[in-house]
Motif scaffolding. Structure first.
Motif, PDB file in Angstrom:
ATOM      1  N   GLU A   1      -4.618 -13.512  -4.108  1.00  0.00           N
ATOM      2  CA  GLU A   1      -3.204 -13.777  -3.847  1.00  0.00           C
ATOM      3  C   GLU A   1      -2.694 -13.020  -2.623  1.00  0.00           C
ATOM      4  OE1 GLU A   1      -1.438 -14.612  -8.323  1.00  0.00           O
ATOM      5  OE2 GLU A   1      -1.334 -12.576  -7.507  1.00  0.00           O
ATOM      6  N   VAL A   2      -1.532 -13.454  -2.137  1.00  0.00           N
ATOM      7  CA  VAL A   2      -0.839 -12.757  -1.061  1.00  0.00           C
ATOM      8  C   VAL A   2       0.625 -12.593  -1.445  1.00  0.00           C
ATOM      9  CG1 VAL A   2      -2.360 -13.676   0.723  1.00  0.00           C
ATOM     10  CG2 VAL A   2      -0.231 -14.876   0.197  1.00  0.00           C
TER      11      VAL A   2
ATOM     12  N   GLY B   1       0.798 -10.068   8.433  1.00  0.00           N
ATOM     13  CA  GLY B   1       1.575 -10.223   9.645  1.00  0.00           C
ATOM     14  C   GLY B   1       1.652 -11.649  10.167  1.00  0.00           C
ATOM     15  N   ARG B   2       0.929 -12.583   9.530  1.00  0.00           N
ATOM     16  CA  ARG B   2       0.947 -13.974   9.974  1.00  0.00           C
ATOM     17  C   ARG B   2       2.114 -14.725   9.361  1.00  0.00           C
ATOM     18  NH1 ARG B   2      -3.740 -16.516  11.708  1.00  0.00           N
ATOM     19  NH2 ARG B   2      -2.345 -18.306  12.045  1.00  0.00           N
TER      20      ARG B   2
ATOM     21  N   ALA C   1      -3.749 -17.378  -1.988  1.00  0.00           N
ATOM     22  CA  ALA C   1      -4.034 -17.447  -0.560  1.00  0.00           C
ATOM     23  C   ALA C   1      -4.609 -18.799  -0.167  1.00  0.00           C
ATOM     24  CB  ALA C   1      -5.001 -16.329  -0.163  1.00  0.00           C
ATOM     25  N   ARG C   2      -5.278 -19.468  -1.098  1.00  0.00           N
ATOM     26  CA  ARG C   2      -5.892 -20.762  -0.785  1.00  0.00           C
ATOM     27  C   ARG C   2      -4.857 -21.839  -0.457  1.00  0.00           C
ATOM     28  NH1 ARG C   2      -5.569 -24.122  -5.362  1.00  0.00           N
ATOM     29  NH2 ARG C   2      -4.925 -23.022  -7.259  1.00  0.00           N
TER      30      ARG C   2
ATOM     31  N   GLY D   1      -4.201  -9.432  -1.733  1.00  0.00           N
ATOM     32  CA  GLY D   1      -4.923  -8.906  -2.872  1.00  0.00           C
ATOM     33  C   GLY D   1      -6.413  -8.809  -2.604  1.00  0.00           C
ATOM     34  N   PRO D   2      -7.158  -8.376  -3.610  1.00  0.00           N
ATOM     35  CA  PRO D   2      -8.617  -8.301  -3.466  1.00  0.00           C
ATOM     36  C   PRO D   2      -9.206  -9.652  -3.082  1.00  0.00           C
ATOM     37  CG  PRO D   2      -7.889  -7.167  -5.460  1.00  0.00           C
ATOM     38  CD  PRO D   2      -6.690  -7.898  -4.923  1.00  0.00           C
ATOM     39  N   ASP D   3     -10.250  -9.592  -2.247  1.00  0.00           N
ATOM     40  CA  ASP D   3     -10.995 -10.788  -1.831  1.00  0.00           C
ATOM     41  C   ASP D   3     -10.188 -11.713  -0.929  1.00  0.00           C
ATOM     42  OD1 ASP D   3     -13.136  -9.920  -3.478  1.00  0.00           O
ATOM     43  OD2 ASP D   3     -12.194 -10.874  -5.211  1.00  0.00           O
ATOM     44  N   VAL D   4      -9.128 -11.210  -0.301  1.00  0.00           N
ATOM     45  CA  VAL D   4      -8.341 -12.005   0.649  1.00  0.00           C
ATOM     46  C   VAL D   4      -8.450 -11.360   2.024  1.00  0.00           C
ATOM     47  CG1 VAL D   4      -6.066 -12.896   1.267  1.00  0.00           C
ATOM     48  CG2 VAL D   4      -6.738 -12.768  -1.133  1.00  0.00           C
ATOM     49  N   ASP D   5      -8.637 -12.166   3.053  1.00  0.00           N
ATOM     50  CA  ASP D   5      -8.799 -11.696   4.423  1.00  0.00           C
ATOM     51  C   ASP D   5      -7.574 -10.903   4.872  1.00  0.00           C
ATOM     52  OD1 ASP D   5      -9.369 -11.299   7.087  1.00  0.00           O
ATOM     53  OD2 ASP D   5      -9.538 -13.435   7.598  1.00  0.00           O
TER      54      ASP D   5
END
Length: 337
Positions: A28-29, A82-83, A130-131, A73-77
């Motif tokens: 997640e973001v 900032g994008r 995030a997907r 979150g974990p496993d997110v680039d």
């Protein structure tokens, strides 16, 4: 870090709450919201008119929004931080047959959508998978980008209608979806692009966006059977039937409005004898989102032209009251956290 959010506890009851900023889970973001649009679906949520299977109270509404990624979150680039971004609303399962075909708006899993069953963008921050993100270029106008959700729905309708150069096209309704449809459709070089709305002042706004004509329904009977493609965007009791009558024999009709049960009034005999192709659109799959975002980046659509009012979160009630109020001078209303 503190974060505010509008919470609709039940139909007709809301409050502005302040708490800690939400934290992202795996995959997640957290996005700091720049702007969030209000549409009739949000009004239905507040008034209690939304199908009970498509809303979950208490709720932070807001399915049309843009913002900047603030944490991942974990496993997110981490490069996403900032994008500027927008995000798809449907939280599809990703594993059913329709999802695997890319038709996520037809997901067979339990209905889940940001702003209806999960906290939405009427807040300082929103958490999404995030997907679902569609990152934007540096310097993108996030105020205008808040309209990319309705633009994606409109893109889905336009793609379903398969317009071709030189065709006669009608758009029924001059609200947000209708005016965005005009902007998309004008890029296909139609021979004629007519907008029909009972508010002639609204319909005439489509002229600078590429429309060649504006009519009220009272002045439209002479247009019956004229158009190769009709895109219906209003969802009023008679507009689905009107759209089928405007189409030529063998023409195409795309319905995007949300209709009350039994409100369409479409004559099946007319459909059969005229051999019409009728499609409907609910939400937008990833391909339509990508189409809308690319069009926005390429400046083929100008969502900012539809914005007429902007309010802070504290004036949510005032902003909501404008939506559906009937004033032809009211276009897209934004909340600006």
């Amino acid at each position: 870090m503190k974060s505010r959010a509008i919470v609709v506890d039940a139909p007709g009851s809301h409050r502005l709450v302040t708490g800690e900023r939400p934290e992202p889970g795996p995959g997640e973001v957290v996005v700091r919201v720049a702007a969030a649009g209000i549409c009739m679906s949000d009004r239905e949520v507040y008034d209690g008119h939304r199908d009970p299977g498509h809303v979950r109270y208490p709720l932070t509404p807001g399915h049309e929004w843009s913002g900047t990624v603030e944490a991942v979150g974990p496993d997110v680039d981490r490069a996403l931080v900032g994008r500027g971004t927008v995000a798809e609303g449907f939280r599809s399962c990703g594993t059913c047959e329709r999802c695997r075909c890319g038709e996520t708006s037809l997901c067979a899993g339990p209905y889940a959508e940001t702003g209806f069953t999960h906290p939405g963008g009427f807040a300082d921050h929103v958490v999404v998978p995030a997907r679902l993100l569609h990152p934007l270029p540096d310097g993108a106008d996030l105020r205008a980008a808040a309209l990319l959700e309705p633009a994606a729905v409109t893109a889905a309708a336009v793609r379903a209608g398969a317009p071709e150069p030189g065709e006669r096209i009608a758009v029924v309704g001059a609200g947000t979806l209708g005016l965005l449809a005009v902007q998309f459709l004008s890029g296909y070089s139609p021979r004629e692009l007519t907008v029909i709305d009972p508010r002639l002042r609204r319909a005439e706004l489509a002229g600078p966006m590429g429309a060649t004509g504006a009519r009220t329904p009272e002045r439209s009977p002479t247009l019956r059977g004229r158009f190769d493609l009709v895109v219906e965007t209003a969802g009023a009791p008679t507009t689905a039937a009107d759209a089928t009558l405007l189409a030529r024999r063998g023409g195409r009709v795309v319905l995007t409005g949300m209709f009350a049960p039994g409100a369409t009034g479409i004559d099946p005999v007319h459909l059969s004898l005229s051999q019409l192709t009728v499609r409907s659109v609910f939400g937008a799959p990833p391909a339509a989102w990508s189409f809308a975002v690319r069009a926005y980046i390429a400046r083929r659509i100008d969502p900012a032209a539809l914005i007429t009012h902007e309010y802070p979160l504290e004036r949510y009630a005032d902003a909501l009251a404008l939506v559906g109020g009937g004033d032809p001078g009211t276009g897209k209303v934004l909340l600006r956290p």
